[in-house]
Design a protein around this motif. Structure first.
Motif, PDB file in Angstrom:
ATOM      1  N   HIS A 181      50.013  76.652  14.898  1.00 23.79           N
ATOM      2  CA  HIS A 181      50.183  76.559  16.358  1.00 23.79           C
ATOM      3  C   HIS A 181      51.301  75.378  16.744  1.00 23.79           C
ATOM      4  O   HIS A 181      51.387  74.299  16.029  1.00 23.79           O
ATOM      5  N   GLY A 182      51.896  75.282  17.884  1.00 27.20           N
ATOM      6  CA  GLY A 182      52.642  74.139  18.453  1.00 27.20           C
ATOM      7  C   GLY A 182      52.686  74.042  19.933  1.00 27.20           C
ATOM      8  O   GLY A 182      52.173  75.021  20.481  1.00 27.20           O
ATOM      9  N   ASN A 183      53.073  72.844  20.417  1.00 29.71           N
ATOM     10  CA  ASN A 183      52.835  72.846  21.912  1.00 29.71           C
ATOM     11  C   ASN A 183      54.168  72.245  22.294  1.00 29.71           C
ATOM     12  O   ASN A 183      54.393  71.061  22.365  1.00 29.71           O
ATOM     13  N   PRO A 184      55.340  72.904  22.596  1.00 24.56           N
ATOM     14  CA  PRO A 184      56.549  72.192  22.896  1.00 24.56           C
ATOM     15  C   PRO A 184      56.620  72.220  24.390  1.00 24.56           C
ATOM     16  O   PRO A 184      57.656  71.717  25.011  1.00 24.56           O
ATOM     17  N   GLY A 185      55.579  72.389  25.182  1.00 23.47           N
ATOM     18  CA  GLY A 185      55.407  72.258  26.588  1.00 23.47           C
ATOM     19  C   GLY A 185      54.956  70.662  27.051  1.00 23.47           C
ATOM     20  O   GLY A 185      55.135  69.902  26.398  1.00 23.47           O
ATOM     21  N   LYS A 186      54.650  70.853  28.215  1.00 18.25           N
ATOM     22  CA  LYS A 186      54.453  69.442  29.061  1.00 18.25           C
ATOM     23  C   LYS A 186      52.832  69.099  29.072  1.00 18.25           C
ATOM     24  O   LYS A 186      52.607  68.117  29.576  1.00 18.25           O
ATOM     25  N   GLU A 187      52.037  70.058  28.992  1.00 17.21           N
ATOM     26  CA  GLU A 187      50.463  69.803  29.194  1.00 17.21           C
ATOM     27  C   GLU A 187      49.999  70.158  28.046  1.00 17.21           C
ATOM     28  O   GLU A 187      50.063  70.786  27.086  1.00 17.21           O
ATOM     29  N   PRO A 188      48.562  69.241  28.001  1.00 15.76           N
ATOM     30  CA  PRO A 188      47.588  69.744  26.934  1.00 15.76           C
ATOM     31  C   PRO A 188      47.256  71.219  26.991  1.00 15.76           C
ATOM     32  O   PRO A 188      47.244  71.640  28.038  1.00 15.76           O
ATOM     33  N   VAL A 189      46.993  71.783  25.968  1.00 12.71           N
ATOM     34  CA  VAL A 189      46.669  73.270  25.967  1.00 12.71           C
ATOM     35  C   VAL A 189      45.229  73.476  25.043  1.00 12.71           C
ATOM     36  O   VAL A 189      45.301  72.725  24.172  1.00 12.71           O
ATOM     37  N   MET A 190      44.345  73.971  25.679  1.00  9.56           N
ATOM     38  CA  MET A 190      43.110  74.187  24.922  1.00  9.56           C
ATOM     39  C   MET A 190      42.443  75.676  24.891  1.00  9.56           C
ATOM     40  O   MET A 190      42.845  76.554  25.869  1.00  9.56           O
ATOM     41  N   TRP A 191      42.171  76.108  23.904  1.00  6.84           N
ATOM     42  CA  TRP A 191      41.527  77.494  23.623  1.00  6.84           C
ATOM     43  C   TRP A 191      40.140  77.483  22.868  1.00  6.84           C
ATOM     44  O   TRP A 191      39.865  76.507  22.089  1.00  6.84           O
ATOM     45  N   LEU A 192      39.543  78.451  23.119  1.00  6.46           N
ATOM     46  CA  LEU A 192      38.395  78.836  22.412  1.00  6.46           C
ATOM     47  C   LEU A 192      38.531  79.420  20.887  1.00  6.46           C
ATOM     48  O   LEU A 192      39.344  80.245  20.836  1.00  6.46           O
ATOM     49  N   ASP A 193      38.317  78.940  19.720  1.00  2.81           N
ATOM     50  CA  ASP A 193      38.299  79.665  18.449  1.00  2.81           C
ATOM     51  C   ASP A 193      37.080  79.899  18.240  1.00  2.81           C
ATOM     52  O   ASP A 193      35.916  79.210  18.173  1.00  2.81           O
TER      53      ASP A 193
END
Ligand code: 1HN
Length: 354
Positions: free
Chosen positions: A158-170
């Motif tokens: 997974h990666g986050n090249p964006g500007k916001e924290p990202v959260m998901w349910l696993d």
């Protein structure tokens, strides 16, 4: 020698108890035990569960997750996940008897290295934009409500090249895999896998009415990596428009393997339900303990007689064979749900009732 019976005098009864205990002590030295002492707990008339109903409020999870962002990096954690522990099974890393659930956070600029394991995973995206997950060579953007599968042994990072924290349910079938004691895992030397399939590739390739010619006709997992919310949500509206509402679940679709109509994974199956404003669901129960995540709106679910009030991105769990019923107020709601139903069906042990 005559065998003493339960109708004997109190003194004889006591002697019998002592003789039985002495016998049990003796046979335990041979790794033997009397079935008749435990039979009632082994073969119950109805399912018994250690799992209890529970609800996690997203505003609380979000705050605590962002604090985790301050104390540990995604790299150090390998996966920065807060486990949703069923209160009936503390310390066991499970939300139901067969499923793991957690909420994962990836901060801007972070990556979570590529690895693979026998446990299958699904992700249901809760909040934030700009992150991706790469699975089996497909790089999938993650948007609120997207349902993403990572099948048994599929490499994923997974990666986050964006500007916001990202959260998901696993949600993972890890307790099932560990029940069978069949866990394997592998790390790669590279941090990210090579991606040669663009965002949305497997959905367009397999789930729009055609299949690549020569695609296998037997596949026990879906070839689709991401079922985007933007594609699923309008289907719920179609069902509502034609009155196709189930009295228990509202307008509900089942995420399907487009190859054969079967479940997305052999161990886990998922649904998406639109519960219209004013909906009063009929009671239902089934042997698959079920995890719900709220995609939209709010409502109340009565589980085993107790009300659980939920709002957007909250997660709640219904234990196996406990009765539940959804009540919706003035605002439409959309619920995602996931359970081990496909595994139980494959074994011929799944049941449902009112
Ligand atoms: C895992 O590999 C992920 O890849 C998330 O994001 C949660 C929970 C238990 C075991 C492995 C991931 C996990 C996990």
């Amino acid at each position: 020698m005559a065998v003493a019976t339960a109708e004997a005098t109190p003194g004889a009864k006591h002697n019998l108890q002592l003789a039985r205990q002495a016998y049990y002590d003796k046979i335990s030295g041979y790794h033997l035990a009397p079935l008749w002492e435990v039979l009632k707990d082994l073969v119950t008339k109805e399912p018994r569960t250690t799992i209890v109903p529970a609800l996690w409020k997203f505003p609380e999870i979000e705050k605590l997750m962002l604090e985790a962002g301050d104390v540990i990096t995604a790299e150090e954690a390998e996966r920065r996940v807060l486990v949703l522990e069923n209160p009936g099974e503390p310390g066991k890393a499970r939300i139901t008897n067969t499923l793991f659930a957690g909420v994962q956070l990836i901060m801007p600029g972070e990556i979570a290295d590529v690895h693979r394991h026998v446990a299958s995973a699904i992700r249901f995206v809760l909040k934030g934009k700009g992150a991706y997950t790469a699975v089996e060579g497909e790089k999938s953007n993650m948007e609120h409500g997207d349902f993403i599968i990572t099948a048994n042994w599929a490499p994923h990072d997974h990666g986050n090249p964006g500007k916001e924290p990202v959260m998901w349910l696993d949600v993972l079938d890890m307790p099932t895999i560990n029940h069978f004691q069949t866990s394997f895992a592998e790390h790669f030397t590279e941090k990210m896998q090579n991606v040669n399939h663009e965002n949305g590739d497997s959905f367009e390739r397999y789930a729009t009415g055609v299949l690549p010619d020569g695609a296998p006709v037997h596949l026990n997992r879906s070839p689709v990596i991401n079922y985007p919310y933007a594609k699923m949500r309008p289907i719920l509206e179609r069902l509502r428009k034609t009155g196709d509402l189930d009295k228990r679940f509202g307008a509900r679709v089942r995420y399907a393997n487009p190859i054969n109509g079967g479940p997305v994974l052999p161990t886990m199956g998922a649904n998406l339900s639109l519960l219209p404003a004013g909906f009063k669901g009929e009671p239902y129960r089934s042997t698959d303990g079920t995890v719900f995540a709220v995609a939209e709106g709010k409502g109340t679910t009565i589980i085993d007689g107790k009300p659980f009030e939920w709002g957007v991105n909250d997660v709640f769990v219904v234990p196996p064979w406990q009765r539940y019923q959804h009540n919706i107020g003035s605002e439409d709601a959309v619920l995602f749900s996931i359970s081990d139903k496909p595994a139980q069906e494959a074994l011929g042990i799944w049941r449902e009732g009112q």
